[in-house]
Enzyme design. Structure first.
Site, PDB file in Angstrom:
ATOM      1  N   GLU A  82      30.217  45.903  31.404  1.00 59.34           N
ATOM      2  CA  GLU A  82      31.474  45.793  30.672  1.00 59.34           C
ATOM      3  C   GLU A  82      31.646  44.351  30.188  1.00 59.34           C
ATOM      4  O   GLU A  82      31.339  43.423  30.946  1.00 59.34           O
ATOM      5  CB  GLU A  82      32.675  46.164  31.550  1.00 59.34           C
ATOM      6  CG  GLU A  82      33.929  46.342  30.698  1.00 59.34           C
ATOM      7  CD  GLU A  82      35.188  46.653  31.505  1.00 59.34           C
ATOM      8  OE1 GLU A  82      35.193  46.497  32.728  1.00 59.34           O
ATOM      9  OE2 GLU A  82      36.180  47.044  30.872  1.00 59.34           O
ATOM     10  N   GLY A  85      35.623  39.267  39.497  1.00 57.33           N
ATOM     11  CA  GLY A  85      35.948  39.559  40.887  1.00 57.33           C
ATOM     12  C   GLY A  85      35.204  40.806  41.321  1.00 57.33           C
ATOM     13  O   GLY A  85      34.617  40.867  42.401  1.00 57.33           O
ATOM     14  N   ALA A  86      35.234  41.810  40.444  1.00 56.10           N
ATOM     15  CA  ALA A  86      34.580  43.086  40.752  1.00 56.10           C
ATOM     16  C   ALA A  86      34.467  43.919  39.488  1.00 56.10           C
ATOM     17  O   ALA A  86      35.124  43.624  38.485  1.00 56.10           O
ATOM     18  CB  ALA A  86      35.397  43.851  41.787  1.00 56.10           C
ATOM     19  N   MET A  87      33.631  44.958  39.552  1.00 59.11           N
ATOM     20  CA  MET A  87      33.437  45.827  38.390  1.00 59.11           C
ATOM     21  C   MET A  87      33.368  47.277  38.852  1.00 59.11           C
ATOM     22  O   MET A  87      32.620  47.611  39.763  1.00 59.11           O
ATOM     23  CB  MET A  87      32.145  45.418  37.659  1.00 59.11           C
ATOM     24  CG  MET A  87      31.766  46.326  36.518  1.00 59.11           C
ATOM     25  SD  MET A  87      32.997  46.262  35.186  1.00 59.11           S
ATOM     26  CE  MET A  87      32.879  47.929  34.550  1.00 59.11           C
ATOM     27  N   GLU A  88      34.142  48.123  38.151  1.00 58.13           N
ATOM     28  CA  GLU A  88      34.379  49.488  38.621  1.00 58.13           C
ATOM     29  C   GLU A  88      33.309  50.515  38.260  1.00 58.13           C
ATOM     30  O   GLU A  88      33.624  51.707  38.158  1.00 58.13           O
ATOM     31  CB  GLU A  88      35.712  49.955  38.038  1.00 58.13           C
ATOM     32  CG  GLU A  88      35.717  50.200  36.501  1.00 58.13           C
ATOM     33  CD  GLU A  88      36.175  49.000  35.684  1.00 58.13           C
ATOM     34  OE1 GLU A  88      36.046  47.864  36.189  1.00 58.13           O
ATOM     35  OE2 GLU A  88      36.645  49.206  34.556  1.00 58.13           O
ATOM     36  N   HIS A 126      42.256  48.158  43.226  1.00 56.46           N
ATOM     37  CA  HIS A 126      42.189  48.047  41.759  1.00 56.46           C
ATOM     38  C   HIS A 126      40.955  48.787  41.219  1.00 56.46           C
ATOM     39  O   HIS A 126      41.058  49.628  40.328  1.00 56.46           O
ATOM     40  CB  HIS A 126      42.155  46.571  41.372  1.00 56.46           C
ATOM     41  CG  HIS A 126      42.001  46.305  39.905  1.00 56.46           C
ATOM     42  ND1 HIS A 126      43.009  45.778  39.127  1.00 56.46           N
ATOM     43  CD2 HIS A 126      40.962  46.499  39.055  1.00 56.46           C
ATOM     44  CE1 HIS A 126      42.591  45.658  37.887  1.00 56.46           C
ATOM     45  NE2 HIS A 126      41.340  46.087  37.813  1.00 56.46           N
ATOM     46  N   GLU A 127      39.796  48.480  41.775  1.00 54.37           N
ATOM     47  CA  GLU A 127      38.560  49.091  41.236  1.00 54.37           C
ATOM     48  C   GLU A 127      38.536  50.597  41.475  1.00 54.37           C
ATOM     49  O   GLU A 127      38.037  51.349  40.638  1.00 54.37           O
ATOM     50  CB  GLU A 127      37.319  48.433  41.848  1.00 54.37           C
ATOM     51  CG  GLU A 127      37.217  46.919  41.651  1.00 54.37           C
ATOM     52  CD  GLU A 127      37.441  46.458  40.218  1.00 54.37           C
ATOM     53  OE1 GLU A 127      37.177  47.232  39.281  1.00 54.37           O
ATOM     54  OE2 GLU A 127      37.913  45.314  40.027  1.00 54.37           O
ATOM     55  N   HIS A 169      40.384  52.533  38.905  1.00 54.29           N
ATOM     56  CA  HIS A 169      39.624  52.761  37.674  1.00 54.29           C
ATOM     57  C   HIS A 169      38.773  54.028  37.743  1.00 54.29           C
ATOM     58  O   HIS A 169      38.390  54.566  36.706  1.00 54.29           O
ATOM     59  CB  HIS A 169      38.678  51.583  37.416  1.00 54.29           C
ATOM     60  CG  HIS A 169      39.330  50.374  36.815  1.00 54.29           C
ATOM     61  ND1 HIS A 169      40.191  50.429  35.745  1.00 54.29           N
ATOM     62  CD2 HIS A 169      39.195  49.061  37.126  1.00 54.29           C
ATOM     63  CE1 HIS A 169      40.565  49.190  35.427  1.00 54.29           C
ATOM     64  NE2 HIS A 169      39.984  48.349  36.246  1.00 54.29           N
ATOM     65  N   GLU A 204      43.263  48.137  32.488  1.00 60.44           N
ATOM     66  CA  GLU A 204      43.487  46.993  33.374  1.00 60.44           C
ATOM     67  C   GLU A 204      44.942  46.861  33.830  1.00 60.44           C
ATOM     68  O   GLU A 204      45.213  46.528  34.974  1.00 60.44           O
ATOM     69  CB  GLU A 204      42.995  45.706  32.717  1.00 60.44           C
ATOM     70  CG  GLU A 204      41.494  45.700  32.406  1.00 60.44           C
ATOM     71  CD  GLU A 204      40.616  45.967  33.633  1.00 60.44           C
ATOM     72  OE1 GLU A 204      41.133  45.931  34.767  1.00 60.44           O
ATOM     73  OE2 GLU A 204      39.416  46.228  33.443  1.00 60.44           O
TER      74      GLU A 204
HETATM   75  N1  BES Z   1      36.848  45.840  34.664  1.00 58.04           N
HETATM   76  C1  BES Z   1      37.126  44.639  35.339  1.00 58.04           C
HETATM   77  C2  BES Z   1      35.947  43.693  35.376  1.00 58.04           C
HETATM   78  C3  BES Z   1      35.708  42.969  34.080  1.00 58.04           C
HETATM   79  C4  BES Z   1      36.500  41.897  33.748  1.00 58.04           C
HETATM   80  C5  BES Z   1      34.699  43.348  33.230  1.00 58.04           C
HETATM   81  C6  BES Z   1      36.295  41.231  32.553  1.00 58.04           C
HETATM   82  C7  BES Z   1      34.487  42.692  32.045  1.00 58.04           C
HETATM   83  C8  BES Z   1      35.288  41.616  31.699  1.00 58.04           C
HETATM   84  C9  BES Z   1      37.572  44.892  36.772  1.00 58.04           C
HETATM   85  O1  BES Z   1      38.191  46.109  36.968  1.00 58.04           O
HETATM   86  C10 BES Z   1      38.608  43.859  37.088  1.00 58.04           C
HETATM   87  O2  BES Z   1      39.658  43.919  36.528  1.00 58.04           O
HETATM   88  N2  BES Z   1      38.290  42.914  37.965  1.00 58.04           N
HETATM   89  C11 BES Z   1      39.183  41.831  38.293  1.00 58.04           C
HETATM   90  C12 BES Z   1      39.728  41.967  39.685  1.00 58.04           C
HETATM   91  C13 BES Z   1      41.021  42.703  39.750  1.00 58.04           C
HETATM   92  C14 BES Z   1      41.485  42.865  41.165  1.00 58.04           C
HETATM   93  C15 BES Z   1      42.116  42.072  38.943  1.00 58.04           C
HETATM   94  C16 BES Z   1      38.401  40.550  38.201  1.00 58.04           C
HETATM   95  O3  BES Z   1      37.186  40.628  38.087  1.00 58.04           O
HETATM   96  O4  BES Z   1      39.007  39.496  38.261  1.00 58.04           O
HETATM   97 ZN    ZN Z   2      40.073  46.268  36.282  1.00 58.88          ZN
END
Ligand code: BES
Ligand code: ZN
EC number: 3.4.11.-
Length: 923
Positions: A196, A329-332, A365-366, A369, A388
């Site tokens: 993503e 932080g993480a990816m779903e 959060h993840e 998703h 998001e």
């Molecule tokens: N889908 C996002 C990860 C992402 C962020 C992919 C930017 C591509 C570009 C994931 O679900 C997400 O939002 N992660 C957050 C953590 C969340 C607890 C707010 C992050 O990575 O900060």
């Molecule tokens: Zn997210």
């Protein structure tokens, strides 16, 4: 050929239905090879197939398109639908609604295939296949597309596009990349994907758009001793010597950005949900105990969402895995969620309460998703906020269910405030934003999509009511499962469920940028409300909103609500002497400006403890924003802050602290002669809570107190409170002798590190050296992060320069470098010069991801002069790139806002006297 260049989206004449992907990574040479066979539905006759690909080398001789007449099984002949179910089953039919729509859709597809196959049987003609080879193959770098031109027109219907390709396991934390770890002292590579928003195309050629959903059948050729994971469970494995080929079950239909693969050496812990979903947490060998907390949260969260969305989790397993190098932080990823270590692992001995909460929020959060995003996917990136914003909101709902004592909805206000702080800039953007070049997409993963998005959802939920909101959401998920949705689709479901004009109400929040400030005053026994756009620059924008107003007078038992649909409104008041609080519980995404009398009443209500924590939070934050926008004096803000002397709520205090940091910084520019007094005022303000909390955890104390202790002590250290600095030093030395000493629990470690750095300078470096030693020795990422976040608080610019050099060194993973950018006021000029000198390297290393934005915003925004704003503009005039364009404009706007703020503080009459009085009155 030319017609395909420079287009925001791929042409629609071919649509992918199924991918068969085989990947063979070589972890020693960091290269990979792969092949893909894509079942395509050619929807209109064409000589071209256009799809995405980037950084891949295509083996041209392998590219072919095989038209399989017989395989039109995937698509019924026009006009011929099955007699039993005339059209796709809809969940409004009562019997069918008993089944989850994912199952229904699946059965439906197979029924269609059988039916069409049966009818096509007599026509032998249909069994003939024909192979087409392209006469031209063009990889267009700027557009990241692969254009295949065929000598003759391709017939409509189903065919298979086959392509072999090679690529590099890069070190940029995107596409198919390598991450490194140590095993038995030896450095090793693992292979990981992060797709993503638009990087699946860097791993295999594909239709890399969220609406192009298909099924995925993946297989991997990997070293036999490694763990290899993908979205779905393994179905077969063939070992030949040192290599094994792992075959995974075919996935349900999903978007390319959610495909994932991880190959490396891992341990895991495992559990099951009550409905049999197998859940595992994978981590570095030997760290499996640190996975237990997240595992437990995940199991409970899956069970909660199953109930809340009224649809079960749609895959047979869920793996969550900690990756040592990770951009976000993480990816779903569907069924294989990837995390940075700090967001997944929890160490009973060395993690802090704040780490526990972070793990919970990231996991909830993840997992949200998996429904909101993976099962129902946004139609295009314009609707990213649906993913998001919603996941952010619902992660708090889940956290609140799992840990009610955390008061998650009060803590949620920190999210809202971040949304408000970005959306009060002229350079903000609407929640729904038009996206053109692919490079722009990563810029909208920001506080508007996440935090404003989550806040307007909360506002709507509070307006419609929790029960109706949940029911309508479940209907939305069911209706769009295995498909895509736009913002309007969510509004339609909520409108149907509630009978309220949701679309009209919400458009004013999602289609225009900004938000209102509602001015409130009493006139002739009437309460008058007037809205105007709030902008930090002090000017008024021309936006107008439909604002759900809730207010109460003198007691929470007497709340009233109405929709402010026009510029102003008034409400008759009964004889009233008491306080009036507007935006009760802070569920509305707006600010409130009270007239002087009302503000004074509120201040008194705070002191006499009449108001809830959420309202105390809101009054303070609105007042701070109004002060920065020069609609209220710093004198009156400081006077209001004094009313929080006995504050004990964690979220309120945490905001009070961050506001006090900002005031101390601006005062250093505006009234340097008063800085010491202002710092002293803040030390006194935090004394009450500091004494209550002490340095050590009380038996059975709350999670919130544990979190607050660290923040309060950090603030006292930053403001130079001598006793705090001394005590921190004593405890830090005990810690250096014994890393398990009870004198320095994880909750107060950062405070001690900040305190240590306050006393470090070029001729007294021992504290700094000791911290670097702890950094090098620990293998806990959270510990490393705590240290990085503390180093740049040192007031000696020479040390700051060393710290900045350190974060660019090979000792700091590139994912972590931005944690070292929390530079104190004294170091900002040094940091700016360093940024200019190292820009080329920084742009090269971080330029293609989201982290580069942090370099710009952290280093530029703290300045407070018009000259500096111009200097920054000049520097970036020739160096800007699309991934920082918006952040750069926002940071420069902040510098100008600060500069105006400085001027207005300098023009405040009686400011010095007020500071004196506040100090005198309190000491
Ligand atoms: N889908 C996002 C990860 C992402 C962020 C992919 C930017 C591509 C570009 C994931 O679900 C997400 O939002 N992660 C957050 C953590 C969340 C607890 C707010 C992050 O990575 O900060
Ligand atoms: Zn997210």
């Amino acid at each position: 050929m030319e017609q395909f260049k420079g287009q925001p989206r791929l042409p629609k004449f071919a649509s992918p239905k199924r991918y068969d992907i085989r990947l063979k990574p070589d972890l020693a040479t960091c290269k990979f090879s792969g092949s893909v066979a894509i079942d395509l539905d050619i929807v209109s006759k064409t000589k071209f197939i256009v799809l995405n690909a980037a950084d891949l080398s295509i083996q041209k001789e392998t590219v072919s398109f095989t038209h399989k007449a017989f395989s039109s099984y995937l698509r019924p002949a026009p006009g011929r639908t099955s007699p039993v179910l005339g059209s796709a089953p809809s969940s409004s039919s009562t019997i069918l609604s008993l089944f989850p729509s994912a199952v229904l859709n699946y059965l439906w597809q197979w029924w269609q295939r059988l039916w069409t196959w049966f009818f096509s049987f007599p026509t032998l003609e249909r069994f003939r296949t024909k192979v087409f080879e392209p006469c031209k193959i063009d990889l267009v770098g700027e557009d990241e597309i692969l254009v295949l031109e065929f000598p003759e027109t391709l017939p409509t219907g189903i065919g298979v596009l086959a392509i072999d390709f090679d690529g590099i396991l890069n070190d940029k934390m995107k596409g198919f990349y390598r991450s490194t770890y140590k095993h038995n002292g030896e450095k090793k590579n693992m292979a990981v994907t992060q797709f993503e928003p638009v990087d699946a195309r860097r791993c295999f050629p594909c239709w890399d758009e969220p609406a192009c959903k298909a099924t995925f059948k993946i297989s991997l050729d990997v070293p036999a001793d490694l763990v290899a994971l993908s979205n779905m469970p393994m179905v077969d494995e063939k070992v030949e010597g040192h290599v094994k080929t792992v075959f995974y079950q075919e996935s349900p239909i999903m978007s390319t950005y959610l495909v994932a693969v991880v190959i490396g050496l891992f341990d895991y812990v495992e559990d099951h949900t009550s409905d049999g979903v197998k859940v595992r947490v994978y981590c570095q060998v030997g760290k499996q105990n640190q996975g237990k907390f997240a595992l437990n949260v995940a199991v409970k969260t899956l069970e909660f969402y199953r109930e809340y969305f009224a649809v079960p989790y749609s895959l047979p397993k869920l793996d969550m895995i900690a990756i040592p190098d990770f951009a976000y932080g993480a990816m779903e990823n569907y069924g294989l969620v990837t995390y940075r270590e700090t967001a997944l692992l929890y160490d009973e001995q060395h993690s802090a309460a704040a780490n526990k909460q972070r793990v919970t929020i990231v996991v909830t959060h993840e997992l949200a998703h998996q429904w909101f995003g993976n099962l129902v996917t946004m139609e295009w990136w314009t609707h990213l906020w649906l993913n998001e914003g919603f996941a952010t909101w619902v992660s708090y709902l889940a956290a609140d269910r799992l840990f009610p004592e955390w008061e998650s909805w009060t803590q949620f206000l920190q999210e809202s405030v971040e949304g408000l702080r970005l959306d009060e800039l002229a350079e903000s953007h609407p929640i729904e934003v038009e996206i053109n070049p692919a490079g722009e997409i990563s810029e909208i993963f920001d506080a508007i999509s996440y935090r404003k998005g989550a806040s307007v959802i909360r506002m709507l939920q509070s307006y419609l009511g929790a029960e109706c909101f949940q029911r309508s959401l479940a209907a939305y998920i069911k209706r769009h499962a295995c498909s895509n949705a736009k913002t309007e689709d969510l509004w339609t479901a909520l409108e149907e469920g509630s009978g309220e004009p949701v679309n009209k109400l919400m458009n004013s929040w999602t289609k225009q940028k900004g938000y209102p400030v509602v001015s409130v005053k009493i006139n002739d026994n009437k309460l008058e409300f007037e809205q105007s756009q709030f902008l930090l620059s002090g000017s008024h924008g021309d936006g107008q909103w439909i604002v759900p107003i809730i207010f109460c007078c003198g007691s929470y038992d007497a709340c009233q609500s109405f929709l402010l649909e026009t510029k102003s409104a008034s409400i008759d008041l009964e004889e009233n002497e008491a306080w009036i609080k507007v935006n009760v519980d802070q569920t509305g995404f707006y600010r409130v400006k009270y007239d002087e009398d009302l503000q004074a009443e509120l201040s008194y209500a705070i002191e006499t403890k009449m108001l809830s924590a959420t309202d105390r939070f809101g009054i303070l934050d609105d007042s701070f924003a109004l002060c920065m926008a020069r609609q209220q004096s710093l004198t009156s803000l400081l006077t209001l802050m004094a009313a929080y002397g006995e504050e004990l709520d964690c979220t309120v205090l945490s905001n009070l602290i961050s506001i006090s940091y900002k005031i101390a910084r601006i005062a250093a520019d505006a009234t340097p002669e008063l800085v010491d007094s202002i710092r002293h005022f803040f030390i006194i303000l935090f004394q009450h809570s500091a004494e209550k909390l002490g340095w050590e955890a009380k038996a059975g104390e709350s999670h919130l107190d544990a979190m607050l202790r660290g923040q309060i002590l950090t603030a006292l250290a930053e403001f130079g409170d001598e006793p705090t600095l001394r005590e921190a030093s004593r405890r830090f030395h005990a810690f250096l002798n014994d890393r398990s000493t009870p004198l320095l629990s994880p909750d107060i470690r950062k405070a001690a590190y900040v305190a240590v750095m306050q006393t470090v300078n070029a001729s007294n470096r021992s504290g700094f050296e000791s911290l670097l030693r702890v950094y090098r020795e620990t293998d806990l990422s959270q510990e490393k992060t705590r240290i990085l976040e503390s180093l740049a608080s040192c007031p000696d610019p020479n040390i700051i320069l060393e710290v900045l050099g350190f974060i660019l060194s090979s000792e700091v993973r590139s994912q972590d470098a931005v944690s070292g950018l929390a530079v104190c006021w004294e170091g900002r000029e040094t940091a700016w010069n360093w940024l200019k000198e190292n820009w080329e390297y920084i742009a090269k290393t971080w330029g293609s991801g989201v982290l580069i934005r942090r370099f710009v915003s952290s280093i530029v925004s703290p300045f407070a002069s018009f000259e500096k704003a111009r200097e920054v503009e000049d520097f970036f005039a020739t160096r800007s790139q699309s991934s920082i364009a918006r952040t750069l404009k926002q940071s420069i706007e902040r510098v100008n806002i600060n500069a105006h703020w400085v001027q207005s503080i300098q023009n405040e009459e009686n400011f010095a006297e007020t500071v004196d009085e506040l100090l005198y009155g309190k000491s």
